[in-house]
Design a protein around this motif. Structure first.
Motif, PDB file in Angstrom:
ATOM      1  N   ALA A 242       3.663  -1.286   3.916  1.00  0.00           N
ATOM      2  CA  ALA A 242       2.791  -0.260   4.044  1.00  0.00           C
ATOM      3  C   ALA A 242       3.868   0.880   4.083  1.00  0.00           C
ATOM      4  O   ALA A 242       4.417   0.653   5.462  1.00  0.00           O
ATOM      5  CB  ALA A 242       1.387   0.038   5.516  1.00  0.00           C
TER       6      ALA A 242
ATOM      7  N   SER B 265      -8.213   1.902   4.541  1.00  0.00           N
ATOM      8  CA  SER B 265      -7.481   1.159   3.270  1.00  0.00           C
ATOM      9  C   SER B 265      -6.515   0.159   3.698  1.00  0.00           C
ATOM     10  O   SER B 265      -6.923  -1.114   3.514  1.00  0.00           O
ATOM     11  CB  SER B 265      -6.597   1.839   1.798  1.00  0.00           C
ATOM     12  N   SER B 266      -5.609   0.259   5.139  1.00  0.00           N
ATOM     13  CA  SER B 266      -4.749  -0.644   4.789  1.00  0.00           C
ATOM     14  C   SER B 266      -5.554  -1.838   6.241  1.00  0.00           C
ATOM     15  O   SER B 266      -5.321  -2.921   5.927  1.00  0.00           O
ATOM     16  CB  SER B 266      -3.572   0.150   5.895  1.00  0.00           C
TER      17      SER B 266
ATOM     18  N   GLU C 255       1.317  -1.637  -0.559  1.00  0.00           N
ATOM     19  CA  GLU C 255      -0.144  -0.034  -0.153  1.00  0.00           C
ATOM     20  C   GLU C 255       0.733   0.698  -0.511  1.00  0.00           C
ATOM     21  O   GLU C 255       1.870   1.193   0.669  1.00  0.00           O
ATOM     22  CB  GLU C 255      -1.041   0.300   1.433  1.00  0.00           C
TER      23      GLU C 255
ATOM     24  N   PHE D  49      -1.837  -0.765  -3.970  1.00  0.00           N
ATOM     25  CA  PHE D  49      -2.823   0.039  -3.737  1.00  0.00           C
ATOM     26  C   PHE D  49      -2.193   1.162  -3.485  1.00  0.00           C
ATOM     27  O   PHE D  49      -1.432   1.629  -2.689  1.00  0.00           O
ATOM     28  CB  PHE D  49      -4.163   0.160  -2.596  1.00  0.00           C
TER      29      PHE D  49
END
Ligand SMILES: C[S@@+](CC[C@H](N)C(=O)[O-])C[C@H]1O[C@@H](n2cnc3c(N)ncnc32)[C@H](O)[C@@H]1O
Length: 216
Positions: free
Chosen positions: A88, A72-73, A64, A136
């Protein structure tokens, strides 16, 4: 420009698996503590969409770019199987300290690795092999072309990159919109479409979401 008719916003949110208490609290805390809300955080329908994509692709390793306070994570990590891994990336200690608390509460700390550094540094330091199943991108818009180019070679055949805010509230089709972020988003949109390594589709979900899948 509204990408989705505002009259449909609540209806869309009401017809998707509801957010649990953890996600609802995260929205509330973000709203209280971060004045830039609501433009930064993804909406719940987009979060559900991410969880579903991770599950449908069977992803085990995800990346991410742009954590913020962690909505979102949480959604991505929840789609991963036990033993899965989310790399992340963010630069903000302040915002990700909120994310970390919610990862803990959601029981996801075993599968999320936070890298606090400019994302391009983190991505460039990852192994140069095809090991990422899902990515993402939702950070600084100017960085999108570089994040994409760093991720594609690391994506497994069949792996998916999801790019957020690809319509920039309609600025992509406004010739007067020429700031650095507008130019970068038009550039990445054209790059993805022309990229022979990938197949892609752009969806009018919220501010526009592109799905780009690496050809197997
Ligand atoms: C739109 S927010 C991400 C929202 C998040 N996906 C969510 O669901 O709440 C963008 C994030 O990108 C981060 N960011 C900005 N520039 C960055 C960079 N060069 N490297 C890594 N992260 C960056 C910001 O700190 C911010 O947290």
């Amino acid at each position: 420009m509204d990408i989705v008719n505002p009259a449909l916003d609540d209806y869309l949110l009401a017809h998707c698996t509801p957010a649990d208490e953890i996600l609802r609290d995260l929205v509330e805390e973000t709203h209280e503590r971060v004045p830039d809300f609501p433009t930064m955080q993804i909406t719940h329908d987009e979060g559900e969409f991410l969880t579903m994509l991770v599950r449908l692709t069977g992803a085990e390793t995800a990346v991410e770019v742009g954590v913020f306070t962690g909505y979102s994570s949480v959604c991505i990590a929840r789609g991963l199987p036990a033993g899965g891994r989310l790399i992340a990336c963010d630069v903000s200690e302040e915002w990700t300290s909120i994310a970390r608390r919610y990862w803990q509460r959601a029981g996801l700390t075993d599968r999320i690795e936070l890298h606090l550094a400019p994302a391009l540094e983190t991505l460039s330091g990852l192994p140069q092999e095809e090991f990422v199943d899902f990515a993402f991108i939702d950070a600084d818009k100017v960085g999108y072309p570089a994040y994409y180019e760093a991720l594609v070679p690391r994506l497994r055949p069949g792996g998916l990159i999801v790019l957020d805010n690809v319509l920039r509230a309609g600025r992509v089709v406004d010739p007067a919109a020429q700031d650095e972020a507008d130019v970068a988003i038009r550039k990445i949109n054209d790059t993805v479409t022309a990229d022979a390594r990938m197949e892609s589709v752009m969806l009018p979900l919220r501010d526009g979401v592109t799905l780009a899948r690496k050809r197997a």
